[in-house]
Design a protein around this motif. Structure first.
Motif, short mmCIF file in Angstrom:
data_model
loop_
_atom_site.label_atom_id
_atom_site.label_comp_id
_atom_site.label_asym_id
_atom_site.label_seq_id
_atom_site.Cartn_x
_atom_site.Cartn_y
_atom_site.Cartn_z
N LEU A 37 44.81 25.14 35.83
CA LEU A 37 46.14 26.70 36.40
C LEU A 37 45.17 27.52 36.01
O LEU A 37 45.76 28.78 36.48
N ALA A 38 44.79 27.73 34.50
CA ALA A 38 44.54 29.46 33.58
C ALA A 38 43.47 29.27 34.35
O ALA A 38 43.95 31.01 34.43
N ILE A 39 42.64 29.05 34.40
CA ILE A 39 41.47 29.58 34.66
C ILE A 39 41.56 29.86 36.71
O ILE A 39 41.04 30.54 36.59
N SER A 40 41.94 29.49 37.21
CA SER A 40 42.39 29.81 38.70
C SER A 40 43.08 30.65 38.62
O SER A 40 42.66 31.48 39.68
N PHE A 41 44.38 31.41 38.50
CA PHE A 41 45.04 31.89 38.12
C PHE A 41 44.06 33.01 37.87
O PHE A 41 44.34 34.14 38.13
N SER A 42 43.77 32.99 36.69
CA SER A 42 42.56 34.19 35.80
C SER A 42 41.45 34.42 36.88
O SER A 42 41.42 35.73 37.08
N THR A 43 41.16 33.64 37.86
CA THR A 43 40.29 34.34 39.07
C THR A 43 40.87 35.38 39.73
O THR A 43 40.36 35.45 40.38
N MET A 44 42.40 34.33 40.40
CA MET A 44 42.74 35.50 41.79
C MET A 44 43.70 36.82 40.42
O MET A 44 43.29 37.65 41.10
N THR A 45 44.12 36.85 39.00
CA THR A 45 44.39 37.77 38.60
C THR A 45 45.40 38.28 39.14
O THR A 45 45.48 39.24 40.53
N PHE A 79 48.84 28.88 54.05
CA PHE A 79 49.36 27.97 54.78
C PHE A 79 47.41 26.78 54.84
O PHE A 79 47.16 26.60 54.65
N VAL A 80 46.33 28.34 54.55
CA VAL A 80 45.25 27.71 53.91
C VAL A 80 45.34 27.40 52.46
O VAL A 80 43.96 26.02 52.17
N GLY A 81 45.94 27.57 51.98
CA GLY A 81 45.77 26.67 50.35
C GLY A 81 47.06 25.63 50.39
O GLY A 81 46.01 24.62 49.88
N LEU A 97 34.14 23.30 48.48
CA LEU A 97 34.37 23.29 49.72
C LEU A 97 32.82 23.01 50.93
O LEU A 97 33.04 22.28 51.69
N TYR A 98 32.02 23.34 50.11
CA TYR A 98 30.72 22.65 51.24
C TYR A 98 30.44 21.06 50.78
O TYR A 98 29.84 20.62 52.07
N TYR A 254 41.62 30.74 44.41
CA TYR A 254 42.22 29.23 44.03
C TYR A 254 42.08 28.59 44.46
O TYR A 254 41.98 27.55 43.73
N ASP A 255 40.15 28.87 44.81
CA ASP A 255 39.61 27.17 44.86
C ASP A 255 39.12 27.20 44.00
O ASP A 255 37.91 26.40 43.57
N ALA A 256 39.49 27.75 42.98
CA ALA A 256 38.36 28.08 41.27
C ALA A 256 39.08 26.72 40.91
O ALA A 256 38.35 25.23 40.09
#
Length: 364
Positions: A37-45, A79-81, A97-98, A254-256
């Motif tokens: 969560l920390a990495i995903s949140f930090s990517t969004m920031t 919706f995407v999330g 994703l790929y 958030y895809d991080a």
């Protein structure tokens, strides 16, 4: 279990799912839910999307489009999330994703869909590193200017060559830090999530309280205007679409969590939770940050004046300066809050580099 027999370890649920897919586990599972969560949140920031584009979005169509655009984009982002979280639960792979595209598109179109998705994602993440470095350098430029005075009284406004050096320096630092173990990155990102939550609360609460005057609710929520003489855009619909870009740029990354699922314990559950939690936190804090900035504007037209204290180059910095200088007759408070924002760029760039490294390693 009989005495003397070796203890058989329980297979992680994420790894079990990979085995069912015929996918070989290649990375060690060291990440907990909070670290992912920390990495995903930090990517969004919290600050990195809103801060650099706030000024241009406000200029395109006024505050109402900026404020309500966030709500509209957030609605569709969910919706995407949710869809991404569901797929992540079924396919908890680093390829994310790929890999999903290859399986979901079927044997005929799968390779082409996967190829397109992989390269679009790679280009997007590499560009994301560049945008973080640019916005971080822009913030640092304003910090240096206010630390040495202002644009009006001889403060040092970093020239292009120094701006480029700051930009390159940030990207090199992020690259070097990402050569360390993921545990180190996760630890830094744990600092990041608390930095942004506590710093975000400080800015959202303090800024409107410090500002000598605040804009009316009618201005913030209903005022719409275009600035065709400044932007060259007279079409109202097009101006509104450009104004909403700040929200679209902010609500990504958030895809991080999906890129880290092969390194996350219980990834089939914790990956989706991290994705949705990141969207939820940013959705609330982001809107609050936009409202705090907009309510605290002292003079909308002065924000873009090239002769103002921040050279008209960075609207959020001018808003912070006007608030603190108006109340305390110095820029110390503005500099501290800008440093909090700069820290968000630093952590965000580091996390995006982490995601990019995972994607590129699988593409190649």
């Amino acid at each position: 279990m009989a005495h003397g027999q070796p203890r058989v370890g329980v297979m992680d649920s994420g790894e079990k799912r990979l085995n069912e897919l015929g996918y070989k586990q290649e990375l060690r599972r060291e990440m907990t839910l909070f670290k992912t969560l920390a990495i995903s949140f930090s990517t969004m920031t919290l600050f990195t999307g809103i801060t650099p584009l706030y000024g241009s979005s406000l200029l395109y169509a006024g505050p109402a489009t900026l404020v309500w655009g966030w709500i509209v984009v957030t609605f569709f982002t969910w919706f995407v999330g949710v869809a991404m979280a569901e797929i992540c639960s079924s396919f908890p792979t680093t390829g994310s994703l790929y890999f999903w595209a290859a399986h979901l598109a079927g044997p005929k179109w799968g390779p082409f869909a996967s190829w397109c998705c992989a390269w679009l994602e790679t280009i997007g993440l590499i560009a994301g590193i560049g945008t973080q470095a640019y916005a971080g350098s822009q913030t640092l430029q304003s910090i240096i200017l206010l630390c040495t005075g202002t644009n009006k009284d001889g403060g040092y406004y970093a020239p292009r060559w120094l701006f480029l050096c700051m930009y390159m320096g940030l990207t090199i630092i992020w690259a070097v830090l990402n050569t360390f173990a993921l545990e180190v990155i996760a630890f830094i990102d744990i600092i990041s999530i608390w930095w942004q939550v506590i710093g975000g609360l400080a800015i959202v609460i303090m800024l409107p309280l410090v500002a000598l005057t605040t804009q009316s609710a009618s201005y913030v929520f209903t005022h719409f205007e275009t600035a065709s003489e400044s932007t060259g855009i007279s079409n109202v619909v097009y101006a509104a679409i450009l104004s909403v870009l700040v929200s679209q740029y902010s609500l990504y990354g958030y895809d991080a969590a999906a890129h880290l699922t092969e390194e996350t314990k219980g990834a089939d559950k914790n990956g989706p939770i991290a994705i949705l939690s990141s969207i939820g936190i940013i959705s609330i804090f982001g809107w609050a940050y936009i409202l705090a900035l907009t309510f605290s504007i002292q003079d909308p037209s002065y924000l873009y004046d090239p002769t103002n204290e921040t050279a008209g180059a960075f609207v959020p910095a001018q808003i912070l300066y006007d608030a603190f200088h108006g109340r305390y007759h110095n820029a110390t408070g503005a500099i501290i809050l800008l440093f909090i924002i700069w820290g968000s760029f630093f952590f965000g760039g580091l996390s995006i580099t982490t995601s990019a490294a995972r994607v590129v390693s699988k593409v190649t």
